[in-house]
Enzyme design. Sequence first.
Site, PDB file in Angstrom:
ATOM      1  N   GLY A  19       0.826  -1.203   0.000  1.00 41.84           N
ATOM      2  CA  GLY A  19       0.000   0.000   0.000  1.00 41.84           C
ATOM      3  C   GLY A  19       0.860   1.254   0.000  1.00 41.84           C
ATOM      4  CG  ASN A 120       5.874  -7.213   7.436  1.00 41.46           C
ATOM      5  OD1 ASN A 120       5.094  -7.239   6.494  1.00 41.46           O
ATOM      6  ND2 ASN A 120       5.494  -7.070   8.683  1.00 41.46           N
ATOM      7  CB  THR A 148       4.183  -0.222   6.218  1.00 42.66           C
ATOM      8  OG1 THR A 148       2.823  -0.547   6.574  1.00 42.66           O
ATOM      9  CG2 THR A 148       5.055  -0.487   7.425  1.00 42.66           C
ATOM     10  CG  ASP A 150      -0.382  -1.486   8.141  1.00 46.57           C
ATOM     11  OD1 ASP A 150      -1.223  -0.583   7.995  1.00 46.57           O
ATOM     12  OD2 ASP A 150      -0.409  -2.559   7.516  1.00 46.57           O
ATOM     13  CG  MET A 196      -6.409   1.380   6.430  1.00 43.68           C
ATOM     14  SD  MET A 196      -5.440   1.730   4.944  1.00 43.68           S
ATOM     15  CE  MET A 196      -6.623   1.266   3.684  1.00 43.68           C
ATOM     16  CD  GLU A 253      -7.235  -2.294   8.083  1.00 44.74           C
ATOM     17  OE1 GLU A 253      -7.945  -1.912   7.144  1.00 44.74           O
ATOM     18  OE2 GLU A 253      -6.045  -2.636   7.922  1.00 44.74           O
ATOM     19  CE1 TYR A 303      -6.727   1.401  -0.339  1.00 46.04           C
ATOM     20  CE2 TYR A 303      -6.837   2.201  -2.594  1.00 46.04           C
ATOM     21  CZ  TYR A 303      -6.609   1.170  -1.704  1.00 46.04           C
ATOM     22  OH  TYR A 303      -6.268  -0.074  -2.160  1.00 46.04           O
TER      23      TYR A 303
HETATM   24  O1  F6P Z   1      -0.450  -2.482   4.314  1.00 52.30           O
HETATM   25  C1  F6P Z   1      -0.955  -1.221   4.515  1.00 52.30           C
HETATM   26  C2  F6P Z   1      -2.448  -1.193   4.398  1.00 52.30           C
HETATM   27  O2  F6P Z   1      -2.788   0.156   4.246  1.00 52.30           O
HETATM   28  C3  F6P Z   1      -3.227  -1.851   5.544  1.00 52.30           C
HETATM   29  O3  F6P Z   1      -3.386  -1.026   6.650  1.00 52.30           O
HETATM   30  C4  F6P Z   1      -4.543  -2.162   4.864  1.00 52.30           C
HETATM   31  O4  F6P Z   1      -5.234  -3.203   5.516  1.00 52.30           O
HETATM   32  C5  F6P Z   1      -4.077  -2.574   3.520  1.00 52.30           C
HETATM   33  O5  F6P Z   1      -2.903  -1.871   3.254  1.00 52.30           O
HETATM   34  C6  F6P Z   1      -5.057  -2.377   2.389  1.00 52.30           C
HETATM   35  O6  F6P Z   1      -4.441  -2.842   1.250  1.00 52.30           O
HETATM   36  P1  F6P Z   1      -5.011  -2.843  -0.202  1.00 52.30           P
HETATM   37  O7  F6P Z   1      -4.915  -1.451  -0.722  1.00 52.30           O
HETATM   38  O8  F6P Z   1      -4.149  -3.793  -0.958  1.00 52.30           O
HETATM   39  O9  F6P Z   1      -6.439  -3.334  -0.108  1.00 52.30           O
END
Ligand code: F6P
Length: 429
Positions: A19, A120, A148, A150, A196, A253, A303
Site C-alpha cells: 500500500g 515486511n 508502511t 501500519d 487501517m 480495521e 485510502y
Molecule cells: O499495508 C498497509 C495497508 O494500508 C493496511 O493497513 C490495509 O489493511 C491494507 O494496506 C489495504 O491494502 P489494499 O490497498 O491492498 O487493499
Amino acid sequence: MPRSIRPAPGNLLYAQSGGPTAVINATAAAVIQAARRARGKIGKVYAARNGILGALREDLVDTGALSDAEVRAIGHTPGAAFGSCRFKLKGIEDSRAQYERLVAVFRAHDIRWFLYNGGNDSADTSNKISRISAELGFPIHCIGVPKTVDNDLVVTDTCPGFGSVAKFTAVSMREAALDVRSMAESSTKVFVMEVMGRHAGWIAAAAGLAGRKPDEAPHLILFPEIPFDEARFLAAVKATVERVGWCAVAVSEGLKTADGRFLAEAGGKDAFGHVQLGGVGPQIAQLVTARLGYKNHWSVADYLQRSARHVASKTDAEQAAAVGKAAVEYAVAGMNAVMPVIRRRANAPYRWTIEPAALADIANHEKKMPADFIREDGYGITPAARRYLAPLIQGEAFPPWGPDGLPAYATPRFKAVRKRLPGYAIADR
Ligand code: F6P
C-alpha cells in the site's frame, strides 16, 4: 585526449510495493537524487512499474529522462509514482522460473542493485532475491527500503508513512469531535472512525493524540491487540454519553473477537494471503444504535488516510527521504540484504539517525503495540505511547498548491526502457 571516465559498474533498479503512503514518493525522489549524485558509481537508475511485477515483465522506466524539477514534484505527490503491487515471491523450490526470469531481466539491463520500497513482505522478497540471484550466478545487491502506514516493521523505531497517517488520524479525530460535540444535545451522540493498520493498533493509537485531557475525544479506542468485548464496550459508550454528553470512538480495521476472528472481513484476500479488511466502523456504529438507541455517524478513513499528503508530517517526510538517500549510500558501499532503519536517539527534543539492519531480522515479523502503550482499561493510550507517537507527527510538509485551489501533484509520463527479452506471462497470481 579527454580524461577517461571509468564506466559505472552497473545500473540500479528501484521499485515500490504494498500500500502506498503519503510520503513513499519522497523516498523515491531521494533515491533518484542520491543516485544522480553518485554518478560514476551507479549507471542508470531504472524503476519497475508496479513493483516486482514490472521487474518480471521487464516493464521498466528510465528515471534519467526526468528533469530535476519533475523528480522534486514526484517527491511531494501521494500514491506510488511508479505503481505498486501485492505479489509475493515464493521460495526457489516453488518459483524457480520466476527467479530465473528476474535474473534474466537484471542481466539484460545490467542491473546490479535492487532497492525495494515496502513493508515486511517486501523485505522478504528483497532478501530472497539477494540470496537466490547469487545462487543463480548473477548476484544482486538488494536493499529493502522501509515504508508502511501500519508501522509494524520490527527493528526500526518507526516506518516512513506512519507519521503522516498518524497526523491525518489525529487531526481528523480532533476536527470531527468538534462537530459531534456541537450536535450532541439534540442529534448525533456517537461518532465512530475506522482506521487501517491490520493486526497492529498503531494508527488507532495515533487517534489518541487528538485529546489531551480526560474526557477529550477519542473517548474510546478499539485496538486489534485487545479482543472485543461487546457488553463492556457498550457499557463504556453509555457511561461516556451520560458523563460527557457524546462519545467519539476510534476503531482499528483489525479488531478481533475473543476467538481471534476479525469483526469485519470485507471478503477477498490479496496475493500475500492477507484478508481484506474494512467495515468494522459502520458495524460498531450500528451496534451502538441498535443496543443503546443513540444516533451515530461513522467514517471509514480508508485510502483517504494513506494518501493525505496535504497534511503530511514534516518529520515523516524527512525520514522517508532519509531512508531513500541511505539506501543508495548502502548500495554504493557494497552492502547487501540490509534495510536503512530509523533509530530514536532522544524523545524531547526528538532526535533520530539512520543505520543498516539485516533484512533477515525484519522480513515476515510484525511489531504490534506493546502492552505498556495501551491504557489499563484497554480503551486508550498511555503517557509512554504519547511520548513515542508525539514526535512523529511534528511539523507540516505542505505540498505546493495550484491555481485551482488544489495541491499541485505530479504524474509525469515516464520513458519506457526498450525491452530486450521475450514477453513473460506471470503465472501463480
Ligand atoms: O499495508 C498497509 C495497508 O494500508 C493496511 O493497513 C490495509 O489493511 C491494507 O494496506 C489495504 O491494502 P489494499 O490497498 O491492498 O487493499
